[in-house]
Design a protein around this motif. Structure first.
Motif, PDB file in Angstrom:
ATOM      1  N   SER A  21       0.822  -1.217   0.000  1.00  0.00           N
ATOM      2  CA  SER A  21       0.000   0.000   0.000  1.00  0.00           C
ATOM      3  C   SER A  21       0.856   1.268   0.000  1.00  0.00           C
ATOM      4  O   SER A  21       0.339   2.370  -0.128  1.00  0.00           O
TER       5      SER A  21
ATOM      6  N   MET B  10      -1.211  -6.956   0.814  1.00  0.00           N
ATOM      7  CA  MET B  10      -1.956  -6.800  -0.439  1.00  0.00           C
ATOM      8  C   MET B  10      -3.430  -6.510  -0.180  1.00  0.00           C
ATOM      9  O   MET B  10      -4.081  -5.792  -0.956  1.00  0.00           O
ATOM     10  N   ASP B  11      -3.971  -7.030   0.925  1.00  0.00           N
ATOM     11  CA  ASP B  11      -5.366  -6.786   1.255  1.00  0.00           C
ATOM     12  C   ASP B  11      -5.612  -5.311   1.563  1.00  0.00           C
ATOM     13  O   ASP B  11      -6.634  -4.746   1.170  1.00  0.00           O
TER      14      ASP B  11
ATOM     15  N   GLU C 206      -5.499  -3.382  -1.752  1.00  0.00           N
ATOM     16  CA  GLU C 206      -6.733  -3.571  -2.515  1.00  0.00           C
ATOM     17  C   GLU C 206      -7.890  -2.784  -1.909  1.00  0.00           C
ATOM     18  O   GLU C 206      -8.733  -2.234  -2.629  1.00  0.00           O
TER      19      GLU C 206
ATOM     20  N   GLY D 165      -8.015   0.612  -3.172  1.00  0.00           N
ATOM     21  CA  GLY D 165      -8.199   0.743  -4.609  1.00  0.00           C
ATOM     22  C   GLY D 165      -6.913   0.634  -5.408  1.00  0.00           C
ATOM     23  O   GLY D 165      -6.874   0.993  -6.591  1.00  0.00           O
ATOM     24  N   ILE D 166      -5.855   0.132  -4.769  1.00  0.00           N
ATOM     25  CA  ILE D 166      -4.560  -0.009  -5.450  1.00  0.00           C
ATOM     26  C   ILE D 166      -4.506  -1.376  -6.129  1.00  0.00           C
ATOM     27  O   ILE D 166      -4.698  -2.404  -5.480  1.00  0.00           O
ATOM     28  N   GLN D 167      -4.262  -1.376  -7.426  1.00  0.00           N
ATOM     29  CA  GLN D 167      -4.132  -2.616  -8.172  1.00  0.00           C
ATOM     30  C   GLN D 167      -2.704  -2.742  -8.686  1.00  0.00           C
ATOM     31  O   GLN D 167      -2.169  -1.798  -9.276  1.00  0.00           O
ATOM     32  N   ILE D 168      -2.088  -3.884  -8.457  1.00  0.00           N
ATOM     33  CA  ILE D 168      -0.698  -4.106  -8.855  1.00  0.00           C
ATOM     34  C   ILE D 168      -0.638  -5.259  -9.846  1.00  0.00           C
ATOM     35  O   ILE D 168      -1.082  -6.371  -9.539  1.00  0.00           O
ATOM     36  N   ASN D 169      -0.121  -4.984 -11.017  1.00  0.00           N
ATOM     37  CA  ASN D 169       0.057  -6.005 -12.046  1.00  0.00           C
ATOM     38  C   ASN D 169       1.358  -6.758 -11.720  1.00  0.00           C
ATOM     39  O   ASN D 169       2.450  -6.242 -11.955  1.00  0.00           O
TER      40      ASN D 169
END
Length: 222
Positions: A69, A95-96, A99, A102-106
């Motif tokens: 985050s 990661m939770d 998410e 609203g953070i998305q990681i490719n």
């Protein structure tokens, strides 16, 4: 196992885990955002990673734990570790939380950019732990140096480094490129090396800083 590092009051925490039939020795280093030491904790992290601590073997692999985050807080440290030519696995913890914000990681793209395996994780729920163990085993089968892009310094840093090497050649120090760069940008580093009483060294560093800034106005040494 908990003890102190030699000569300092910083705790040394380490243990051993088994992954399949392989024993892995883990060293838990103090948290830091940089390898540029301004404190004993940071100096211990730097010295362990660069093989300067008696009784600590050469590091085979760095598990770079990043807060998913707040990735921007940690990536500078990652570039500094990459400069040491140390293999890394990036562990994106929390990661939770990312998410939920609203953070998305490719992950696939992150691996390309960072030049190393990236494992998403929620450690307090044991999510991603099995994948991390698998990544460690894969590394042991096929060790690879991190291919993360590192900061390119102006050519004047190389000239300054050679002058510092000449000045310090009579001292019994194991110094590398990273050490000399730190001398040029970080006054506290001289204190941590025990070189803060060398007035001639201070003057030489001051001269080299002026030359670097003169040729590279966008560079500011501290």
């Amino acid at each position: 196992k908990v003890a102190n590092y030699p000569g300092v009051t910083v705790e040394r925490k380490e243990g051993e885990i088994k992954i399949g039939d392989q024993s892995i020795r883990l060293i838990d280093l103090p948290g830091t955002y940089s390898l540029s030491p301004h404190s004993l904790d940071e100096k211990v992290v730097h010295d362990v990673l660069t093989g300067k601590v008696a009784g600590v073997p050469k590091i085979d692999l760095v598990l770079m734990i990043l807060d998913a985050s707040h990735l921007e807080r940690h990536l500078f440290l990652a570039t500094q570790v990459a400069e040491q030519d140390l293999p890394m696995i990036f562990v994106l913890n929390q990661m939770d939380v990312a998410e939920s914000q609203g953070i998305q990681i490719n992950i696939e793209e992150a691996q390309k950019v960072l030049g190393a395996p990236v494992v998403p994780c929620v450690a307090n729920r044991q999510k991603g732990i099995a994948e991390l163990k698998q990544a460690i085993i894969q590394f042991k089968k096929n060790p690879l140096i991190c291919a993360m892009p590192v900061l390119q310094l102006p050519a004047e840093f190389n000239t300054a480094e050679k002058k510092l090497q000449t000045h310090l050649q009579s001292f019994n120090f194991k110094l590398n490129h990273f050490d000399f760069v730190q001398m040029l940008i970080n006054d506290d580093y001289l204190k941590l090396l025990g070189l803060d009483q060398d007035q001639n060294l201070y003057e030489l560093i001051g001269e080299q800083r002026k030359l670097i800034e003169l040729k590279n106005p966008h560079w500011i040494t501290l």
